[in-house]
Write a protein that holds these residues in place. Structure first.
Motif, PDB file in Angstrom:
ATOM      1  N   UNK A  18       0.831  -1.205   0.000  1.00 51.98           N
ATOM      2  CA  UNK A  18       0.000   0.000   0.000  1.00 51.98           C
ATOM      3  C   UNK A  18       0.862   1.250   0.000  1.00 51.98           C
ATOM      4  N   UNK A  19       1.928   1.237   0.803  1.00 50.58           N
ATOM      5  CA  UNK A  19       2.821   2.394   0.866  1.00 50.58           C
ATOM      6  C   UNK A  19       3.475   2.648  -0.495  1.00 50.58           C
ATOM      7  N   UNK A  20       4.053   1.598  -1.086  1.00 45.38           N
ATOM      8  CA  UNK A  20       4.724   1.760  -2.379  1.00 45.38           C
ATOM      9  C   UNK A  20       3.755   2.211  -3.460  1.00 45.38           C
ATOM     10  N   UNK A  21       2.562   1.622  -3.468  1.00 42.96           N
ATOM     11  CA  UNK A  21       1.571   1.970  -4.491  1.00 42.96           C
ATOM     12  C   UNK A  21       1.126   3.419  -4.368  1.00 42.96           C
ATOM     13  N   UNK A  22       0.979   3.903  -3.126  1.00 51.17           N
ATOM     14  CA  UNK A  22       0.463   5.258  -2.902  1.00 51.17           C
ATOM     15  C   UNK A  22       1.542   6.332  -2.943  1.00 51.17           C
ATOM     16  N   UNK A  23       2.749   5.995  -2.516  1.00 51.07           N
ATOM     17  CA  UNK A  23       3.801   7.001  -2.410  1.00 51.07           C
ATOM     18  C   UNK A  23       4.823   6.947  -3.536  1.00 51.07           C
ATOM     19  N   UNK A  24       5.209   5.756  -3.954  1.00 50.17           N
ATOM     20  CA  UNK A  24       6.279   5.614  -4.952  1.00 50.17           C
ATOM     21  C   UNK A  24       5.714   5.466  -6.361  1.00 50.17           C
ATOM     22  N   UNK A  25       4.650   4.669  -6.502  1.00 50.15           N
ATOM     23  CA  UNK A  25       4.112   4.360  -7.823  1.00 50.15           C
ATOM     24  C   UNK A  25       2.921   5.248  -8.201  1.00 50.15           C
ATOM     25  N   UNK A  26       2.589   6.220  -7.350  1.00 50.87           N
ATOM     26  CA  UNK A  26       1.440   7.085  -7.615  1.00 50.87           C
ATOM     27  C   UNK A  26       1.598   7.768  -8.973  1.00 50.87           C
ATOM     28  N   UNK A  27       0.689   7.521  -9.873  1.00 51.84           N
ATOM     29  CA  UNK A  27       0.728   8.138 -11.198  1.00 51.84           C
ATOM     30  C   UNK A  27       1.513   7.353 -12.228  1.00 51.84           C
ATOM     31  N   UNK A  28       2.535   6.613 -11.808  1.00 47.55           N
ATOM     32  CA  UNK A  28       3.391   5.894 -12.761  1.00 47.55           C
ATOM     33  C   UNK A  28       2.627   4.747 -13.434  1.00 47.55           C
ATOM     34  N   UNK A  29       1.878   4.016 -12.640  1.00 47.04           N
ATOM     35  CA  UNK A  29       1.109   2.888 -13.182  1.00 47.04           C
ATOM     36  C   UNK A  29       0.098   3.373 -14.210  1.00 47.04           C
ATOM     37  N   UNK A  98      11.172 -17.322  -3.663  1.00 44.89           N
ATOM     38  CA  UNK A  98      10.783 -16.566  -4.863  1.00 44.89           C
ATOM     39  C   UNK A  98       9.275 -16.343  -4.897  1.00 44.89           C
ATOM     40  N   UNK A  99       8.507 -17.294  -4.416  1.00 46.18           N
ATOM     41  CA  UNK A  99       7.043 -17.143  -4.421  1.00 46.18           C
ATOM     42  C   UNK A  99       6.611 -16.010  -3.498  1.00 46.18           C
ATOM     43  N   UNK A 100       7.351 -15.771  -2.392  1.00 48.89           N
ATOM     44  CA  UNK A 100       7.036 -14.658  -1.495  1.00 48.89           C
ATOM     45  C   UNK A 100       7.296 -13.326  -2.178  1.00 48.89           C
ATOM     46  N   UNK A 101       8.399 -13.259  -2.924  1.00 48.45           N
ATOM     47  CA  UNK A 101       8.703 -12.030  -3.655  1.00 48.45           C
ATOM     48  C   UNK A 101       7.646 -11.788  -4.736  1.00 48.45           C
ATOM     49  N   UNK A 102       7.201 -12.864  -5.376  1.00 50.72           N
ATOM     50  CA  UNK A 102       6.128 -12.746  -6.371  1.00 50.72           C
ATOM     51  C   UNK A 102       4.862 -12.190  -5.729  1.00 50.72           C
ATOM     52  N   UNK A 103       4.558 -12.638  -4.505  1.00 51.14           N
ATOM     53  CA  UNK A 103       3.377 -12.133  -3.803  1.00 51.14           C
ATOM     54  C   UNK A 103       3.526 -10.645  -3.508  1.00 51.14           C
ATOM     55  N   UNK A 104       4.722 -10.212  -3.126  1.00 52.35           N
ATOM     56  CA  UNK A 104       4.969  -8.795  -2.857  1.00 52.35           C
ATOM     57  C   UNK A 104       4.777  -7.953  -4.122  1.00 52.35           C
ATOM     58  N   UNK A 105       5.335  -8.436  -5.223  1.00 51.17           N
ATOM     59  CA  UNK A 105       5.235  -7.696  -6.484  1.00 51.17           C
ATOM     60  C   UNK A 105       3.789  -7.636  -6.964  1.00 51.17           C
ATOM     61  N   UNK A 106       3.097  -8.776  -6.886  1.00 53.86           N
ATOM     62  CA  UNK A 106       1.692  -8.812  -7.299  1.00 53.86           C
ATOM     63  C   UNK A 106       0.855  -7.877  -6.436  1.00 53.86           C
ATOM     64  N   UNK A 107       1.132  -7.840  -5.124  1.00 55.53           N
ATOM     65  CA  UNK A 107       0.389  -6.959  -4.221  1.00 55.53           C
ATOM     66  C   UNK A 107       0.633  -5.498  -4.564  1.00 55.53           C
ATOM     67  N   UNK A 108       1.886  -5.140  -4.816  1.00 54.74           N
ATOM     68  CA  UNK A 108       2.213  -3.768  -5.205  1.00 54.74           C
ATOM     69  C   UNK A 108       1.463  -3.360  -6.463  1.00 54.74           C
ATOM     70  N   UNK A 109       1.532  -4.193  -7.484  1.00 58.83           N
ATOM     71  CA  UNK A 109       0.873  -3.884  -8.749  1.00 58.83           C
ATOM     72  C   UNK A 109      -0.646  -3.886  -8.596  1.00 58.83           C
ATOM     73  N   UNK A 110      -1.157  -4.779  -7.742  1.00 58.16           N
ATOM     74  CA  UNK A 110      -2.604  -4.851  -7.523  1.00 58.16           C
ATOM     75  C   UNK A 110      -3.116  -3.585  -6.839  1.00 58.16           C
ATOM     76  N   UNK A 111      -2.378  -3.081  -5.852  1.00 57.24           N
ATOM     77  CA  UNK A 111      -2.809  -1.847  -5.192  1.00 57.24           C
ATOM     78  C   UNK A 111      -2.666  -0.637  -6.114  1.00 57.24           C
ATOM     79  N   UNK A 112      -1.660  -0.651  -6.979  1.00 54.91           N
ATOM     80  CA  UNK A 112      -1.547   0.418  -7.972  1.00 54.91           C
ATOM     81  C   UNK A 112      -2.739   0.372  -8.929  1.00 54.91           C
TER      82      UNK A 112
END
Length: 295
Positions: A18-29, A98-112
């Motif tokens: 949620x933090x990355x999606x709102x603060x870092x990726x805001x607008x980029x996606x 690797x599956x945990x990292x995939x979950x993190x990436x998917x969550x970031x992109x999903x919240x974006x």
């Protein structure tokens, strides 16, 4: 029933994403992934600088002065995560699989995607597609996606990328943004998934997120070690101290990456190479910005 450990991981991923999606990726996606097209919104009186090709001649004739059609971008997308759950995804040397990292990436992109009011779907595959969740909106749905990736117990051990790509091309009917998260350790020459990759890429906006782990490509020289293929259960003993062994690992890494890059390029698939234990936000941002410039 989820274990306490898995629930803690889900909560942590949820907060970080949620933090990355709102603060870092805001607008980029939103800039990197456009809507399906333009939708008519209204007509208004012509203003200097308007494209004359947008003039509505019927309204202009009735009103006896020029009017133009105004369109808006149809923004809503369906974002689909295709997650490799084969046995090799359970490997990880930096405290995370690797599956945990995939979950993190998917969550970031999903919240974006959630910020842009897009729908989110999930496919989990091994030798066959084992889980399919149709695209849906809502933060609760994002939680379910994270939970499924982290807690899913796959039946198969091997990877069938061809089958997963064919599923996406046939079953996911609406054109979607599809993120394919895999370590791509399956030999694409042996599996012959090049054609399936091309078909899926033409039907959907397909982005490959290739995962790797440092220990898969550079093993410490600790002497004789037993190596086991997690997907086939085959094992062998090798002397990790030998210079030829270390050179072979390095050459295999370069050869594999070059082959994958050429495969993705030839089939017009955007790709991002990520390593567990390292920053993944920066490479994803770079990919998004490249797409924005191209669009």
């Amino acid at each position: 029933m989820l274990s306490k450990e898995v629930l803690q991981k889900i909560r942590l991923i949820d907060i970080q994403s949620k933090y990355l999606a709102n603060e870092v990726f805001a607008g980029e996606y939103e800039s990197a992934f456009r809507g399906r097209g333009m939708e008519f919104e209204e007509v208004r009186e012509y203003q200097i600088g308007d494209d004359i090709r947008s003039i509505d001649w019927n309204v202009t004739a009735r009103m006896e002065k020029p009017f133009v059609k105004v369109f808006r971008e149809e923004r809503e997308l369906s974002v689909f995560f295709m997650v490799d759950a084969s046995a090799s995804q359970s490997f990880g040397s930096g405290g995370k699989q690797k599956r945990e990292v995939c979950a993190e990436i998917a969550a970031l992109l999903a919240y974006a995607a959630l910020r842009s009011n897009d729908k989110i779907g999930l496919m989990i595959f091994t030798e066959e597609v084992e889980k399919y969740i149709p695209p849906k909106k809502g933060s609760g749905h994002v939680w379910q996606v994270i939970k499924e990736i982290l807690s899913f117990e796959a039946k198969g051990k091997k990877t069938n990328l061809k089958g997963a790509l064919e599923f996406a091309a046939k079953v996911v009917s609406r054109r979607s943004v599809c993120f394919l998260l895999s370590d791509f350790l399956a030999d694409f020459l042996a599996q012959n998934y090049e054609q399936a990759l091309g078909i899926a890429s033409r039907k959907h906006d397909l982005i490959a997120l290739a995962m790797s782990d440092a220990l898969e490509e550079k093993i410490p020289p600790l002497g004789w070690m037993q190596f086991k293929d997690l997907e086939t259960d085959e094992s062998c003993w090798l002397d990790s101290r030998g210079q030829r062994f270390q050179e072979y690992l390095f050459q295999q890494k370069i050869k594999r990456q070059l082959a994958l890059k050429e495969l993705f390029r030839s089939q017009k698939v955007d790709a991002c190479f990520l390593e567990s234990g390292k920053d993944y936000a920066t490479p994803l941002l770079e990919l998004f910005r490249k797409r924005e410039k191209r669009l």
